[in-house]
Design a protein around this motif. Structure first.
Motif, short mmCIF file in Angstrom:
data_model
loop_
_atom_site.label_atom_id
_atom_site.label_comp_id
_atom_site.label_asym_id
_atom_site.label_seq_id
_atom_site.Cartn_x
_atom_site.Cartn_y
_atom_site.Cartn_z
N PHE A 55 5.64 -5.03 6.51
CA PHE A 55 6.18 -3.67 6.55
C PHE A 55 5.18 -2.72 7.19
CE2 PHE A 55 6.31 0.52 4.53
CZ PHE A 55 7.57 0.93 4.91
N ASP A 56 5.67 -1.84 8.02
CA ASP A 56 4.85 -0.81 8.67
C ASP A 56 5.55 0.53 8.47
OD1 ASP A 56 3.60 0.97 10.61
OD2 ASP A 56 2.70 -0.84 11.45
N ALA A 57 4.78 1.50 7.96
CA ALA A 57 5.37 2.82 7.69
C ALA A 57 5.83 3.51 8.95
CB ALA A 57 4.37 3.69 6.94
N GLY A 58 5.32 3.10 10.11
CA GLY A 58 5.73 3.72 11.36
C GLY A 58 6.96 3.10 12.00
N ASP A 59 7.52 2.07 11.38
CA ASP A 59 8.72 1.43 11.91
C ASP A 59 9.95 2.29 11.65
OD1 ASP A 59 7.33 -0.70 12.90
OD2 ASP A 59 7.80 -2.04 11.24
N PRO A 60 11.00 2.11 12.43
CA PRO A 60 12.25 2.86 12.16
C PRO A 60 12.85 2.43 10.83
CG PRO A 60 12.60 1.18 13.85
CD PRO A 60 11.11 1.25 13.62
N GLU A 83 11.94 -1.48 4.08
CA GLU A 83 11.80 -0.10 3.62
C GLU A 83 12.73 0.19 2.45
OE1 GLU A 83 12.39 4.15 3.26
OE2 GLU A 83 13.93 2.71 3.89
N MET A 84 13.94 -0.35 2.49
CA MET A 84 14.88 -0.12 1.40
C MET A 84 14.41 -0.79 0.11
SD MET A 84 18.97 -0.90 1.35
CE MET A 84 18.68 -2.66 1.65
N PRO A 141 -4.28 4.80 -2.98
CA PRO A 141 -3.99 5.70 -1.84
C PRO A 141 -3.46 4.96 -0.61
CG PRO A 141 -6.36 5.43 -2.15
CD PRO A 141 -5.71 4.80 -3.33
N THR A 142 -3.66 3.66 -0.55
CA THR A 142 -3.19 2.90 0.61
C THR A 142 -1.74 2.43 0.48
OG1 THR A 142 -4.11 0.88 -0.37
CG2 THR A 142 -5.50 2.10 1.18
N TRP A 143 -1.09 2.73 -0.64
CA TRP A 143 0.30 2.30 -0.82
C TRP A 143 1.18 3.04 0.17
CZ3 TRP A 143 3.08 -1.47 -2.29
CH2 TRP A 143 4.44 -1.32 -2.61
N PRO A 144 1.92 2.33 1.03
CA PRO A 144 2.59 3.00 2.15
C PRO A 144 3.95 3.61 1.83
CG PRO A 144 2.90 0.64 2.35
CD PRO A 144 2.06 0.87 1.12
N VAL A 145 4.55 3.29 0.67
CA VAL A 145 5.93 3.71 0.41
C VAL A 145 5.99 4.48 -0.90
CG1 VAL A 145 8.33 2.97 0.22
CG2 VAL A 145 6.73 1.63 1.57
N GLY A 146 6.32 5.74 -0.85
CA GLY A 146 6.53 6.51 -2.07
C GLY A 146 5.25 6.75 -2.86
N ASP A 147 5.44 7.16 -4.10
CA ASP A 147 4.32 7.51 -4.97
C ASP A 147 4.18 6.59 -6.17
OD1 ASP A 147 3.85 9.74 -3.33
OD2 ASP A 147 5.28 10.96 -4.46
N SER A 148 4.92 5.50 -6.22
CA SER A 148 4.90 4.62 -7.38
C SER A 148 4.95 3.17 -6.92
CB SER A 148 6.08 4.93 -8.32
OG SER A 148 6.17 3.98 -9.35
N LEU A 149 4.19 2.32 -7.61
CA LEU A 149 4.24 0.88 -7.31
C LEU A 149 5.54 0.25 -7.79
CD1 LEU A 149 0.61 -0.32 -8.15
CD2 LEU A 149 1.61 0.14 -5.91
N GLY A 150 6.25 0.94 -8.66
CA GLY A 150 7.55 0.46 -9.13
C GLY A 150 8.71 0.99 -8.33
#
Length: 245
Positions: A55-60, A83-84, A141-150
């Protein structure tokens, strides 16, 4: 002789119909179809795992419009799917390919998955419980999606559950983790013998990987000047070509 002929005629006329395929053909094809379904589940698990790991945060994605190509291993479909899953479930999304791979392995080996409908119904419960437990873990801080690991659902369930039960979020996370662990063992459907076999397979894989890495890290030594062929016999590799003629 006539009586015997009449008896034979009656048996042929009223007996069992001749079979086009030999006995056991239906069972053979049924087993092959089950193995094919297990292989499909295993391939789906590998695809989901590859999409999530690359997964890459810069992907569509559904929340981001990008003109460039996706850098996900599975392209744009992998980028949207990863991403979903990661946005909704966080790290709990990695439980999904693990369960699917376990089901596929069991179908290919045992040709059966007892109470599959109940295990399939409990799979979303397992993912939500895992996300709720992971939501209490501090997010790096390196988690790329949202603010929670869950993920979004894990954080929502943890917050709402703490308000409704008047429990500390940490204690509620431990309860969710215990329930998720028990649910995981049931949903996977492995027996004790299969858990031992899986443990041996994982140990063998890790041992082989460790040997391979140690072999790569070990400095290469020069080849010996002689190669042993047997007791008392050797071939000197430095022997000139003219000596062989």
């Amino acid at each position: 002789m006539a009586v015997r002929d009449g008896t034979i005629g009656r048996r042929l006329g009223h007996g069992a119909r001749p079979r086009l395929l030999p006995n056991g053909t239906g069972e053979f094809f049924r087993r092959r179809l089950i193995e094919l379904a297990g292989l499909a589940l295993f391939a789906l698990a590998l695809a989901i795992l590859a999409a999530c790991l690359t997964f890459d945060a810069g992907d569509p994605s559904f929340n981001r419009a990008v003109d460039g190509p996706a850098r996900n291993l599975l392209g744009a479909p992998g980028a949207y799917g990863a991403e979903m899953l990661l946005h909704g479930l966080g790290l709990a999304a990695l439980v999904l390919p693990l369960v699917l791979a376990g089901w596929g392995w069991r179908l290919m080996r045992r040709h059966a998955l007892g109470r599959w409908w109940l295990r399939l119904a409990l799979l979303p419960v397992l993912l939500l419980l895992t996300g709720t437990a992971l939501a209490a873990v501090p997010t790096p801080p390196t988690w790329p999606v949202g603010d929670s690991l869950g993920g979004f659902t894990g954080a929502l369930l943890l917050g709402r559950g703490a308000l409704l039960s008047a429990l500390d979020p940490g204690a509620l996370a431990w309860v969710a983790a215990a329930l998720a662990l028990g649910c995981f063992f049931y949903v996977l459907g492995f027996t004790r013998a299969e858990w031992r076999a899986a443990g041996r397979a994982v140990a063998w894989t890790l041992n082989g990987a460790g040997r391979g890495l140690s072999g790569l890290a070990r400095p290469r030594l020069p080849l010996p000047r002689q190669a042993r062929l047997g007791p008392g016999r050797s071939v000197p590799w430095s022997r000139p070509w003219s000596a062989w003629r």
